[in-house]
Scaffold this motif. Sequence first.
Motif, PDB file in Angstrom:
ATOM      1  N   GLY A  42       0.893  -1.234  -0.083  1.00  0.00           N
ATOM      2  CA  GLY A  42       0.063  -0.112   0.063  1.00  0.00           C
ATOM      3  C   GLY A  42       0.737   1.209   0.020  1.00  0.00           C
ATOM      4  N   GLU A  43       1.927   1.313   0.805  1.00  0.00           N
ATOM      5  CA  GLU A  43       2.945   2.313   0.811  1.00  0.00           C
ATOM      6  C   GLU A  43       3.494   2.752  -0.422  1.00  0.00           C
ATOM      7  N   LYS A  44       3.851   1.512  -1.146  1.00  0.00           N
ATOM      8  CA  LYS A  44       4.772   1.701  -2.389  1.00  0.00           C
ATOM      9  C   LYS A  44       3.631   2.239  -3.623  1.00  0.00           C
ATOM     10  N   GLN A  45       2.385   1.694  -3.621  1.00  0.00           N
ATOM     11  CA  GLN A  45       1.488   2.259  -4.351  1.00  0.00           C
ATOM     12  C   GLN A  45       1.024   3.754  -4.231  1.00  0.00           C
ATOM     13  N   VAL A  46       0.924   4.127  -2.990  1.00  0.00           N
ATOM     14  CA  VAL A  46       0.883   5.629  -2.942  1.00  0.00           C
ATOM     15  C   VAL A  46       2.051   6.409  -3.201  1.00  0.00           C
ATOM     16  N   MET A  47       3.383   5.993  -2.997  1.00  0.00           N
ATOM     17  CA  MET A  47       4.457   6.680  -3.477  1.00  0.00           C
ATOM     18  C   MET A  47       4.570   6.922  -4.973  1.00  0.00           C
ATOM     19  N   GLU A  48       4.100   5.521  -5.505  1.00  0.00           N
ATOM     20  CA  GLU A  48       4.394   5.701  -7.055  1.00  0.00           C
ATOM     21  C   GLU A  48       3.263   6.475  -7.500  1.00  0.00           C
ATOM     22  N   ILE A  49       2.121   6.637  -7.026  1.00  0.00           N
ATOM     23  CA  ILE A  49       1.045   7.654  -7.681  1.00  0.00           C
ATOM     24  C   ILE A  49       1.354   9.063  -7.314  1.00  0.00           C
ATOM     25  N   ALA A  50       2.239   9.451  -6.244  1.00  0.00           N
ATOM     26  CA  ALA A  50       2.490  10.809  -5.924  1.00  0.00           C
ATOM     27  C   ALA A  50       3.680  11.174  -7.009  1.00  0.00           C
ATOM     28  N   LYS A  51       4.423  10.099  -7.086  1.00  0.00           N
ATOM     29  CA  LYS A  51       5.682  10.473  -7.900  1.00  0.00           C
ATOM     30  C   LYS A  51       5.246  10.795  -9.490  1.00  0.00           C
ATOM     31  N   GLU A  52       4.225  10.105 -10.021  1.00  0.00           N
ATOM     32  CA  GLU A  52       3.566  10.000 -11.270  1.00  0.00           C
ATOM     33  C   GLU A  52       2.698  11.592 -11.321  1.00  0.00           C
ATOM     34  N   ASN A  53       2.192  11.907 -10.175  1.00  0.00           N
ATOM     35  CA  ASN A  53       1.410  13.079 -10.200  1.00  0.00           C
ATOM     36  C   ASN A  53       1.917  14.212  -9.364  1.00  0.00           C
ATOM     37  N   SER A  54       3.427  14.498  -9.305  1.00  0.00           N
ATOM     38  CA  SER A  54       3.876  15.193  -8.360  1.00  0.00           C
ATOM     39  C   SER A  54       3.401  16.637  -8.421  1.00  0.00           C
ATOM     40  N   ARG A  55       3.209  17.077  -9.732  1.00  0.00           N
ATOM     41  CA  ARG A  55       2.712  18.592  -9.933  1.00  0.00           C
ATOM     42  C   ARG A  55       1.552  18.628  -9.239  1.00  0.00           C
ATOM     43  N   VAL A  56       0.556  17.829  -8.856  1.00  0.00           N
ATOM     44  CA  VAL A  56      -0.742  18.117  -8.331  1.00  0.00           C
ATOM     45  C   VAL A  56      -0.714  17.360  -7.126  1.00  0.00           C
ATOM     46  N   PHE A  57      -0.055  16.346  -6.566  1.00  0.00           N
ATOM     47  CA  PHE A  57      -0.214  15.269  -5.563  1.00  0.00           C
ATOM     48  C   PHE A  57       0.991  15.234  -4.719  1.00  0.00           C
ATOM     49  N   GLU A  58       0.889  15.184  -3.360  1.00  0.00           N
ATOM     50  CA  GLU A  58       1.924  14.860  -2.767  1.00  0.00           C
ATOM     51  C   GLU A  58       1.260  13.816  -1.534  1.00  0.00           C
ATOM     52  N   ALA A  59       2.182  13.077  -0.836  1.00  0.00           N
ATOM     53  CA  ALA A  59       1.878  12.065   0.042  1.00  0.00           C
ATOM     54  C   ALA A  59       2.762  11.902   1.235  1.00  0.00           C
TER      55      ALA A  59
END
Length: 237
Positions: A147-164
């Motif tokens: 779950g942690e990995k998924q969140v961080m990957e999504i945050a990296k992919e959407n770094s302009r609008v999303f942080e985690a």
Amino acid sequence: MKLILSGVTGFIGHQVLVQALLSPESITSIIVLSRRVLPDSCPKDPRITTLVLSDADFLSYPPSVLSKLHGASACIWALGIKLADAEAHKRVTVDYTAAAARAFAALSPPEGSAKFRFLFLSGALAVSDPDARVLFLDDMRKLKGEGEKQVMEIAKENSRVFEAVVARPGMVHALGLSLTGILMALLPGDMAGVKVDTLADALVGAAVEGWEEVGNKTWSNGELVRRGREVAAKRNA
């Protein structure tokens, strides 16, 4: 601000809701995502709107749900599951979490908010390596790590609008005096655990104010204790 919460019927999530309601000026609206109607023990407040979602909704976020989340600035994701098989644990811990993060990353941030903030409640015993040898609670700990990995990957992919932030508390103990709390307080460093209201304050404070460091973060128990105490001191000043 508009805040999204999940897991408020659980021990930690309930306290997150309580602490969020102590911020009347900062938090103007709370959207609770739940798998069932909230019990009478949950706080009542006109700022709270509860959305009871089906399994399919938690996995897909249809337009009817997303429209009610529009304008949200942050989410504290404390949803968990107890006494379930590995498939159910994966669905709630990994699939629900990843679906939420992807959906929220696609929300248009409200005016004045540069990024959507997503705080994922994990645990100190989470295991990031799926191939690691684990002596106890193997599936649960590895699924938290996934779950942690998924969140961080999504945050990296959407770094302009999303942080985690991934929050990794140690032993979380209840309010008031208890034998567990006293014993945990005697342990050093991150092993000392954290009181549930301190943990909740740390999560709510980060959801409202963000964090000073650039990028996505994993916070240990000690960091959560420090931040929670700072939030409480500021509120009580």
